[in-house]
Design an enzyme around this catalytic site. Structure first.
Site, PDB file in Angstrom:
ATOM      1  N   MET A  30       2.730  -2.636  10.125  1.00  0.00           N
ATOM      2  CA  MET A  30       3.355  -3.952   9.981  1.00  0.00           C
ATOM      3  C   MET A  30       4.832  -3.757   9.619  1.00  0.00           C
ATOM      4  O   MET A  30       5.473  -4.655   9.061  1.00  0.00           O
ATOM      5  CB  MET A  30       2.636  -4.775   8.922  1.00  0.00           C
ATOM      6  CG  MET A  30       1.194  -5.075   9.332  1.00  0.00           C
ATOM      7  SD  MET A  30       0.513  -6.564   8.598  1.00  0.00           S
ATOM      8  CE  MET A  30       0.564  -6.140   6.881  1.00  0.00           C
ATOM      9  N   HIS A  37       3.899   5.958   6.191  1.00  0.00           N
ATOM     10  CA  HIS A  37       3.818   5.725   7.639  1.00  0.00           C
ATOM     11  C   HIS A  37       4.350   6.942   8.400  1.00  0.00           C
ATOM     12  O   HIS A  37       3.779   7.356   9.409  1.00  0.00           O
ATOM     13  CB  HIS A  37       4.684   4.523   8.052  1.00  0.00           C
ATOM     14  CG  HIS A  37       4.248   3.220   7.486  1.00  0.00           C
ATOM     15  ND1 HIS A  37       4.970   2.556   6.515  1.00  0.00           N
ATOM     16  CD2 HIS A  37       3.171   2.443   7.751  1.00  0.00           C
ATOM     17  CE1 HIS A  37       4.358   1.412   6.224  1.00  0.00           C
ATOM     18  NE2 HIS A  37       3.266   1.324   6.943  1.00  0.00           N
ATOM     19  N   ARG A 195       4.956  -2.870   0.043  1.00  0.00           N
ATOM     20  CA  ARG A 195       5.112  -3.861  -1.028  1.00  0.00           C
ATOM     21  C   ARG A 195       5.931  -3.316  -2.200  1.00  0.00           C
ATOM     22  O   ARG A 195       6.452  -4.098  -2.999  1.00  0.00           O
ATOM     23  CB  ARG A 195       3.737  -4.318  -1.529  1.00  0.00           C
ATOM     24  CG  ARG A 195       3.014  -5.190  -0.520  1.00  0.00           C
ATOM     25  CD  ARG A 195       1.801  -5.847  -1.147  1.00  0.00           C
ATOM     26  NE  ARG A 195       1.343  -6.977  -0.356  1.00  0.00           N
ATOM     27  CZ  ARG A 195       0.515  -6.893   0.672  1.00  0.00           C
ATOM     28  NH1 ARG A 195       0.036  -5.727   1.030  1.00  0.00           N
ATOM     29  NH2 ARG A 195       0.162  -7.971   1.344  1.00  0.00           N
TER      30      ARG A 195
HETATM   31  O1  PAF Z   1      -2.435  -1.468   7.397  1.00  0.00           O
HETATM   32  C1  PAF Z   1      -1.677  -2.255   7.996  1.00  0.00           C
HETATM   33  O2  PAF Z   1      -0.452  -2.150   7.936  1.00  0.00           O
HETATM   34  C2  PAF Z   1      -2.281  -3.365   8.833  1.00  0.00           C
HETATM   35  O3  PAF Z   1      -3.432  -3.872   8.255  1.00  0.00           O
HETATM   36  C3  PAF Z   1      -2.540  -2.969  10.304  1.00  0.00           C
HETATM   37  C4  PAF Z   1      -3.599  -1.884  10.407  1.00  0.00           C
HETATM   38  C5  PAF Z   1      -1.253  -2.492  10.940  1.00  0.00           C
HETATM   39  C6  PAF Z   1      -3.038  -4.183  11.099  1.00  0.00           C
HETATM   40  O4  PAF Z   1      -2.117  -5.221  11.081  1.00  0.00           O
END
Ligand code: PAF
Length: 287
Positions: A30, A37, A195
């Site tokens: 997201m 990430h 967050r």
């Molecule tokens: O973990 C997240 O960032 C979200 O839940 C995902 C897997 C990208 C789905 O929107």
């Protein structure tokens, strides 16, 4: 690296990869990317011929409008990071490109095999319906060989595995492999999260007590029962000024049902640090 915003262009690029028999890795995100990430993306780049990353703040998985509005967004910064790691395609659609008005407003129903009855599923009704709606759509659009998810969202990962390996939808995902990757922590121990960007410097120092308590609980588990440790973690975190536990559950890693022994156990916590909702977890070794 190419940024794609339409399903049509995405389908064109996926088809080209398939024609050339290239393996595809997908990292759904997201956005508001951090080192957590980046670790998933690096793994995807190293294990596949082509890496797609989706950057989409999925409105259907938010049950709190304010949380959705405040979710950090910065595609330019995210794209710079992804390009530096060697990603080939970023898919960054608008909500209107992803969903029809009807899909946006109707709860996506799915049999979660009971995995959604606890923890996040209880606290955020509809969250996993929206999450599965977008993740299954991304899988169908990108047709990846492997998809990468962080273990910080342990319940999310369990539900996605269930969907791909055991649900009535499983045949639609081909031989897709779900790859779970370990939590990445800041030097302080705080689990990395988009967050965290919403925490003040003071709140960030306070939030460190969450992981510190979870790590201490590994020691407590050597001598105390599951229920004693569960209660001790809740009391220790609640004793910190500025933190409020929403839940701490020690559950079986496979069923996500509360357990009374340390075999296959994981502790999952959600804590409010001021207005920011943070999650973390700790896996207990068998004792
Ligand atoms: O973990 C997240 O960032 C979200 O839940 C995902 C897997 C990208 C789905 O929107």
């Amino acid at each position: 690296m190419q940024i794609i915003t339409t399903k049509q262009e995405l389908a064109r690029q996926v088809e080209a990869c398939k024609r050339q028999h290239k393996s595809i890795g997908l990292v759904p995100t997201m956005g508001a990317l951090h080192e957590g990430h980046a670790s998933l993306v690096r793994r995807s780049v190293s294990e596949n011929d082509v890496c797609f990353v989706s950057v989409f703040v999925n409105p259907t998985q938010f049950n709190n409008k304010e949380d959705l509005a405040k979710y950090p967004r910065n595609l330019e910064r995210d794209a710079a990071l992804l390009s530096s790691i060697g990603v080939h395609f970023v898919f960054a659609p608008t909500p209107e490109e992803m969903y029809t008005a009807e899909e946006m407003n109707t709860c996506f129903t799915f049999d979660f095999g009971g995995l959604d009855q606890v923890m996040e599923g209880k606290m955020r009704p509809g969250h996993f319906n929206g999450m599965v709606q977008v993740v299954s759509r991304l899988f169908h659009l990108v047709q990846p060989d492997r998809a990468y998810f962080g273990e910080k969202d342990f319940q999310q990962l369990a539900i996605i595995r269930f969907m791909v390996e055991r649900s009535e939808l499983k045949d639609s995902f081909g031989s897709l492999q779900i790859v779970g990757c370990p939590i990445v922590r800041e030097e302080s121990g705080l689990a990395m999260s988009s967050r965290n960007e919403r925490l003040s410097a003071e709140e960030k120092r306070t939030a460190v007590e969450i992981s510190r308590t979870l790590f201490k609980s590994l020691e407590w588990a050597k001598e105390q029962s599951v229920e004693e440790v569960r209660k001790r973690v809740v009391d220790a975190v609640n004793a910190v000024d500025g933190l409020e536990v929403e839940y701490y559950e020690i559950v079986d890693k496979t069923t996500l049902q509360p357990t009374d022994n340390w075999h296959n156990a994981i502790g999952c916590i959600t804590v409010y640090c001021g207005p920011v909702r943070l999650i973390d977890n700790i896996q207990y070794p068998a004792l």
